[in-house]
Motif scaffolding. Sequence first.
Motif, PDB file in Angstrom:
ATOM      1  N   ARG A  97      36.338  62.346  48.140  1.00  0.00           N
ATOM      2  CA  ARG A  97      35.080  62.713  47.472  1.00  0.00           C
ATOM      3  C   ARG A  97      35.339  63.692  46.328  1.00  0.00           C
ATOM      4  O   ARG A  97      34.680  63.638  45.296  1.00  0.00           O
ATOM      5  CB  ARG A  97      34.103  63.340  48.468  1.00  0.00           C
ATOM      6  N   ARG A  98      36.304  64.564  46.507  1.00  0.00           N
ATOM      7  CA  ARG A  98      36.606  65.565  45.487  1.00  0.00           C
ATOM      8  C   ARG A  98      37.507  65.018  44.383  1.00  0.00           C
ATOM      9  O   ARG A  98      37.320  65.304  43.211  1.00  0.00           O
ATOM     10  CB  ARG A  98      37.267  66.785  46.138  1.00  0.00           C
ATOM     11  N   HIS A  99      38.517  64.223  44.765  1.00  0.00           N
ATOM     12  CA  HIS A  99      39.536  63.803  43.801  1.00  0.00           C
ATOM     13  C   HIS A  99      39.538  62.313  43.494  1.00  0.00           C
ATOM     14  O   HIS A  99      40.350  61.843  42.702  1.00  0.00           O
ATOM     15  CB  HIS A  99      40.924  64.237  44.285  1.00  0.00           C
ATOM     16  N   GLY A 100      38.659  61.570  44.169  1.00  0.00           N
ATOM     17  CA  GLY A 100      38.497  60.157  43.871  1.00  0.00           C
ATOM     18  C   GLY A 100      39.651  59.300  44.361  1.00  0.00           C
ATOM     19  O   GLY A 100      40.637  59.808  44.822  1.00  0.00           O
ATOM     20  N   PRO A 101      39.487  58.016  44.293  1.00  0.00           N
ATOM     21  CA  PRO A 101      38.224  57.338  43.973  1.00  0.00           C
ATOM     22  C   PRO A 101      37.263  57.345  45.168  1.00  0.00           C
ATOM     23  O   PRO A 101      37.709  57.282  46.307  1.00  0.00           O
ATOM     24  CB  PRO A 101      38.671  55.913  43.660  1.00  0.00           C
ATOM     25  N   TRP A 102      35.977  57.478  44.889  1.00  0.00           N
ATOM     26  CA  TRP A 102      34.968  57.430  45.943  1.00  0.00           C
ATOM     27  C   TRP A 102      33.820  56.555  45.508  1.00  0.00           C
ATOM     28  O   TRP A 102      33.352  56.719  44.388  1.00  0.00           O
ATOM     29  CB  TRP A 102      34.462  58.829  46.304  1.00  0.00           C
ATOM     30  N   PRO A 103      33.309  55.651  46.311  1.00  0.00           N
ATOM     31  CA  PRO A 103      33.916  55.257  47.582  1.00  0.00           C
ATOM     32  C   PRO A 103      35.239  54.539  47.358  1.00  0.00           C
ATOM     33  O   PRO A 103      35.476  54.022  46.269  1.00  0.00           O
ATOM     34  CB  PRO A 103      32.873  54.328  48.204  1.00  0.00           C
ATOM     35  N   PRO A 104      36.105  54.502  48.383  1.00  0.00           N
ATOM     36  CA  PRO A 104      37.405  53.847  48.216  1.00  0.00           C
ATOM     37  C   PRO A 104      37.216  52.402  47.760  1.00  0.00           C
ATOM     38  O   PRO A 104      36.400  51.681  48.320  1.00  0.00           O
ATOM     39  CB  PRO A 104      38.014  53.892  49.624  1.00  0.00           C
ATOM     40  N   PRO A 105      37.932  52.004  46.718  1.00  0.00           N
ATOM     41  CA  PRO A 105      37.735  50.665  46.167  1.00  0.00           C
ATOM     42  C   PRO A 105      38.343  49.570  47.034  1.00  0.00           C
ATOM     43  O   PRO A 105      39.307  49.802  47.759  1.00  0.00           O
ATOM     44  CB  PRO A 105      38.457  50.732  44.822  1.00  0.00           C
ATOM     45  N   GLY A 106      37.771  48.387  46.925  1.00  0.00           N
ATOM     46  CA  GLY A 106      38.341  47.203  47.546  1.00  0.00           C
ATOM     47  C   GLY A 106      39.318  46.565  46.571  1.00  0.00           C
ATOM     48  O   GLY A 106      39.637  47.140  45.531  1.00  0.00           O
ATOM     49  N   PRO A 107      39.783  45.372  46.890  1.00  0.00           N
ATOM     50  CA  PRO A 107      40.693  44.651  45.987  1.00  0.00           C
ATOM     51  C   PRO A 107      40.052  44.407  44.629  1.00  0.00           C
ATOM     52  O   PRO A 107      38.823  44.408  44.508  1.00  0.00           O
ATOM     53  CB  PRO A 107      40.946  43.336  46.718  1.00  0.00           C
ATOM     54  N   SER A 108      40.896  44.179  43.617  1.00  0.00           N
ATOM     55  CA  SER A 108      40.401  44.006  42.250  1.00  0.00           C
ATOM     56  C   SER A 108      39.499  42.780  42.096  1.00  0.00           C
ATOM     57  O   SER A 108      38.603  42.772  41.280  1.00  0.00           O
ATOM     58  CB  SER A 108      41.576  43.935  41.276  1.00  0.00           C
ATOM     59  N   GLY A 109      39.732  41.753  42.875  1.00  0.00           N
ATOM     60  CA  GLY A 109      38.898  40.550  42.829  1.00  0.00           C
ATOM     61  C   GLY A 109      38.487  40.154  44.231  1.00  0.00           C
ATOM     62  O   GLY A 109      38.878  40.796  45.207  1.00  0.00           O
ATOM     63  N   ALA A 110      37.720  39.093  44.332  1.00  0.00           N
ATOM     64  CA  ALA A 110      37.218  38.669  45.640  1.00  0.00           C
ATOM     65  C   ALA A 110      38.340  38.142  46.531  1.00  0.00           C
ATOM     66  O   ALA A 110      39.197  37.394  46.080  1.00  0.00           O
ATOM     67  CB  ALA A 110      36.153  37.595  45.456  1.00  0.00           C
ATOM     68  N   ILE A 111      38.330  38.570  47.775  1.00  0.00           N
ATOM     69  CA  ILE A 111      39.257  38.073  48.788  1.00  0.00           C
ATOM     70  C   ILE A 111      38.424  37.291  49.795  1.00  0.00           C
ATOM     71  O   ILE A 111      37.511  37.836  50.399  1.00  0.00           O
ATOM     72  CB  ILE A 111      39.993  39.231  49.500  1.00  0.00           C
TER      73      ILE A 111
END
Length: 187
Positions: free
Chosen positions: A84-98
Amino acid sequence: MGVMSDEIRRQLTAAAEKHQFTRIVRALPDSDEIEGFVISVTPSWTLVTECNSLTLNGFVALRTRDIVKVRRRGSGDLMVRWLRRHGPWPPPGPSGAISQADIRSLMESAGRQYHLISVLQEDLDPDVVYIGAPVRLGKNRLRLLEVNPRARWANAPSSFRYDDITRVDFGDRYSTILGSLAGPPPQ
């Protein structure tokens, strides 16, 4: 589907919606517990952004039916506070659809986006990880051209029954570095 699996899926879905740091325990003997953030859940596969050593480290797809315990942590958890302080938030998923519809479409979509994927057959041997590029997705089997720990491509692909695959990892630091050193698979 039993009551237990419905409850597990409900807990996994809630963890995904609330971005809760989660520890996942599976029924497979000697399988690792997975820590991270649940991205999405289907009856077949659960996708998680893995965390280790307070670092986001790629993605893990687990057979949903193997999951027996879901431990969700609150917003005061160290990992959550750090992100939350240093990112990324929310945690990202994969770059494209899985795709999580079935193992074949999971392999196809992960293999298209990521240079290398890791395949585990924990029912057969929990200590072995096969890392490589999917070269053929047959009806019942995956053909994977493996890369060894010295970043050298195998001469011929290995074959894996879809039914034996319990876990698929991709986008993690190790396989990204290995893939970068190995270069594209030989034609």
